[in-house]
Design a protein around this motif. Structure first.
Motif, short mmCIF file in Angstrom:
data_model
loop_
_atom_site.label_atom_id
_atom_site.label_comp_id
_atom_site.label_asym_id
_atom_site.label_seq_id
_atom_site.Cartn_x
_atom_site.Cartn_y
_atom_site.Cartn_z
N GLU A 1 5.38 10.89 10.65
CA GLU A 1 4.67 9.61 10.69
C GLU A 1 3.72 9.57 9.50
OE1 GLU A 1 3.32 8.65 14.79
OE2 GLU A 1 1.50 7.91 13.83
N GLY A 2 3.71 8.48 8.76
CA GLY A 2 2.92 8.39 7.53
C GLY A 2 1.51 7.89 7.76
N ILE A 3 0.78 7.72 6.66
CA ILE A 3 -0.62 7.31 6.77
C ILE A 3 -0.86 5.88 6.31
CG2 ILE A 3 -1.60 9.63 6.56
CD1 ILE A 3 -2.08 9.00 3.58
N SER A 4 0.23 5.16 5.97
CA SER A 4 0.01 3.83 5.38
C SER A 4 -0.56 2.84 6.38
CB SER A 4 1.32 3.31 4.77
OG SER A 4 2.36 3.39 5.71
N GLN A 5 -0.48 3.14 7.68
CA GLN A 5 -1.02 2.21 8.68
C GLN A 5 -2.48 2.51 9.04
OE1 GLN A 5 0.94 -0.36 9.43
NE2 GLN A 5 2.36 0.66 8.04
N ILE A 6 -3.06 3.55 8.45
CA ILE A 6 -4.45 3.90 8.78
C ILE A 6 -5.39 2.87 8.17
CG2 ILE A 6 -6.28 5.64 8.49
CD1 ILE A 6 -4.14 6.54 10.40
N THR A 7 -6.25 2.31 9.01
CA THR A 7 -7.17 1.28 8.53
C THR A 7 -8.57 1.85 8.34
OG1 THR A 7 -7.85 0.63 10.74
CG2 THR A 7 -5.89 -0.45 9.85
N ARG A 8 -9.37 1.12 7.60
CA ARG A 8 -10.78 1.48 7.43
C ARG A 8 -11.49 1.58 8.77
NH1 ARG A 8 -13.40 -2.16 2.83
NH2 ARG A 8 -12.49 -3.74 4.18
N GLU A 9 -11.11 0.66 9.70
CA GLU A 9 -11.77 0.64 11.01
C GLU A 9 -11.53 1.96 11.74
OE1 GLU A 9 -9.79 -1.99 9.93
OE2 GLU A 9 -11.63 -3.02 9.34
N ASP A 10 -10.27 2.43 11.70
CA ASP A 10 -9.98 3.68 12.40
C ASP A 10 -10.77 4.84 11.79
OD1 ASP A 10 -8.16 2.64 14.29
OD2 ASP A 10 -6.58 2.58 12.77
N VAL A 11 -10.86 4.84 10.46
CA VAL A 11 -11.63 5.88 9.79
C VAL A 11 -13.09 5.84 10.26
CG1 VAL A 11 -12.52 6.65 7.55
CG2 VAL A 11 -10.12 5.96 7.78
#
Lengths: 443, 443
Positions: free
Chosen positions: A225-235
């Motif tokens: 599973e890649g990281i392209s769906q990671i959002t600023r909000e999740d961070v």
């Protein structure tokens, strides 16, 4: 004693690293090995470009002639790609050469057949440089931790992905913004799929897991599973909960079988691994006797990767004409003791989970959601209910009910159960968007 | 094939760790080595106590009979101390046994003669367990990083000292307070000198430096400074400047010669090493090709140390009857290539410095102090001038001039120059106390 001769396939970034190290550190290396090691030939596609490097070695475009050259003792493959690399390595082995490769995709996918061929021919095949660049992690797994039953390993094994996530966390930037910069800096390819979708990490994970657990290579079994769906909000939410998001390769051996997975992961911010930033790599290995150990360093680059290749050369030189029984077994275990392990399907993976829900700001939503978890026997570790997300101000006569993000951290649970919980949550009329799910490892 | 037989000298914490691992992981180890490895005898002082462990092995109080036992292939020394450990290892070697030891003091002080004896007899002598417990750092230095000219290494290599400094930093406690707790927890001995004064770390540093740089062991050349003088104030001021205080072993190879030193050190809080807390150990190694790599894990304890001893056993088993030329050289370099390096005296060490001064709160003091540095050509990186330290309130008619702490961070400079600066500062009438000096490494 006659010098040991090296032939190099490829004179790109890695090949030049090997050449530079063998030249600059020739005296130091001879103090170690007691023998002179000489790079004598390289096979390349562009002869003029290679000759312009002025390495004082024979340059050829005929790679086949190099792997059959009777004057070459050890062949180092630093060309990458599938073919002709694979057939050249087979030829080299058939010709009795010891072979060393930095080609992670080749080892992950074709390693089993290459190892068999090398074993039949009684030659060394080595691949330290294929995993985590200059970090001697294969050495640690294969030799340093041999007393242990290795239970799991977890690693940041793709520098590009870690650079992107580090920048997102430190500077509040978006994925797309950092990716564009990484491409400019040369950290990421024009097509970044291999790095950001976890395929490169999956290659390395498959190799490490085989060496750690003593099983044939099984790249196809790696869930990715890649990281392209990671959002600023999740961070940001992760940070609020005391976690950082890292793209991890995880290999775990449980009683029921083996989990091999590459995915974004929350890890507690106090762990060393959470503080590995930029393009650096690090791997935590857990052995039953030693507990956790961690290995950190440059995961890519000309001389770091060259450092690992040259270490493999020196190991091979030491046992050049030794009885193969005196060499370390290729996959750490005796070939006849490599046992195919049961590979778990994702529903049977175990992990804790970070879930981000978007609910209508109505009383009772949280109770409905927690009831779903309760009925499935999933324990909740933490809940964050954020302020409603409002676009502009609500006027008095507005009938719009704002969205509230709800963040949940579960305890460790079977992945199948989480999937069921998510299905039930998404079916609620009060839930307005698909649930975001990121795994959590406490290490 | 006949099993390989192990004889153990000592069945204390470490010896029991070895015994437990060899029993519990026997099958996994045989999958690795292709041979069965059996612990058959142990020599102890207290026979009844050892027999109560029910290990199913022969227990003797006659250690000499064990090291000359024709049925023993490999002797593991886990008894500690100088004598009889030294003479027993010599006897074992003379009897053609391969020997493995966890005894850091013995290797640091008597290693050169033991290595010579082992080399003459053609047997292996191994000591992974003598340095940093379960971290395979000797393996990394000796084999993983062979491509490199190793330039420096820096390590947290004493768990007791690191526990004390971590507690001081995290909880604002004093040295004496934490030491007392460490003694209660069993982390520190009743006489803590070896740990807190850096002698234990100096043993490990001397061993790592020899392996890293290719020089005979030279324990006497290690400069040692303990942590008992570190105050809460220094810990807090360091933090204010963005640093943590750690007790480090530092080995650096410069053109002019080698620095070997153990002392409290400020390191930037963002470095991984600054975040290694509690009893854990970690070592950063800098090679010219690979750059910095870091190795982290448990530096002591029964099974972590046992893990390192058993890894040495497995290496020895693999090459039990191999031509010694096929083994890794004991100190990483060929014995005839070990060159005594020039050892620098402390005046020629180079480092940055943290200095804490106590001055009368009068105008012009800072100017006088900075003038001293300027004249000596020492660059200042940062200055903190704190509020005056006042006991109670000053009444109007008080004539007491309060003390001001002044903190200075210098740039990298020769230690002799700093000594001169300190002498000149302490001679000032406005300076009320001796200057506190702690080295700074930016890593």
């Amino acid at each position: 004693m006659k010098p040991v001769t090296i032939g190099l396939l490829g004179l790109g970034t890695v090949g030049q690293g090997v050449a530079n190290i063998l030249t600059r550190n020739a005296a130091e290396i001879e103090r170690r090995t007691g023998r002179s090691i000489r790079l004598t030939r390289a096979a390349v596609r562009n002869k003029a470009k290679a000759e312009a490097l002025n390495l004082g070695i024979d340059i050829t475009t005929d790679a086949q002639s190099l792997v059959s050259d009777p004057d070459i003792d050890i062949v180092c493959e630093a060309m990458g790609g599938d073919d002709p690399a694979l057939s050249l390595l087979h030829s080299a082995i058939a010709n009795g050469k010891h072979v060393i490769t930095a080609n992670k995709a080749l080892i992950a996918v074709h390693g089993n057949e290459l190892f068999r061929a090398a074993s039949e021919k009684g030659v060394t095949i080595a691949f330290e440089s294929a995993v985590a660049g200059g970090i001697p992690i294969i050495k640690a797994l294969r030799e340093g931790l041999t007393a242990n039953r290795i239970e799991w390993l977890v690693g940041i094994i793709n520098g590009t992905g870690n650079f992107i996530l580090s920048e997102m966390a430190e500077k509040g930037r978006t994925f797309d913004d950092v990716l564009a910069e990484a491409q400019e800096l040369g950290y990421a390819e024009a097509d970044p799929t291999f790095d950001v979708e976890g395929i490169d990490a999956a290659h390395k994970l498959a190799i490490m897991a085989s060496v750690a657990f003593g099983m044939p290579l099984q790249f196809d079994a790696v869930y990715t599973e890649g990281i392209s769906q990671i959002t600023r909000e999740d961070v940001e939410f992760a940070e609020e909960l005391g976690y950082r998001i890292k793209h991890l390769g995880v290999a775990r051996r449980r009683k029921e079988g083996v989990e091999l997975r590459v995915h974004p992961t929350l890890i507690p911010e106090r762990r060393l691994l959470a503080n590995v930033n930029g393009v650096m790599n690090a791997i935590v290995v857990h052995g039953d006797a030693v507990g956790p150990t961690l290995y950190y360093g440059a995961g890519a680059g000309s001389e770091p990767t060259g450092s690992a290749m040259v270490a493999d050369i020196i190991d091979a030189v030491r046992c050049l004409d030794a009885d193969p029984a005196h060499r370390v077994p290729t996959l750490a275990f005796q070939p006849d003791a490599l046992t195919p392990h049961v590979m778990l399907d994702t529903a049977n993976y175990q992990s804790a989970y970070y879930l981000r829900l978007h609910a209508l700001d109505q009383p009772g939503v949280l109770a409905t959601v927690t009831d779903i978890f309760g009925k499935l026997g999933i324990s909740i570790e933490a809940i964050l209910q954020k302020e409603p997300e409002m676009v502009g101000e609500l006027s008095d006569d507005s009938i719009e009910v704002p969205n509230v993000p709800i963040i949940l951290l579960t305890r460790r649970v079977r992945e199948g159960l989480i999937e069921t919980a998510i299905e039930r949550i998404e079916a609620l009329s009060t839930i307005t968007q698909p649930v975001t799910r990121i795994r959590v490892e406490s290490l």
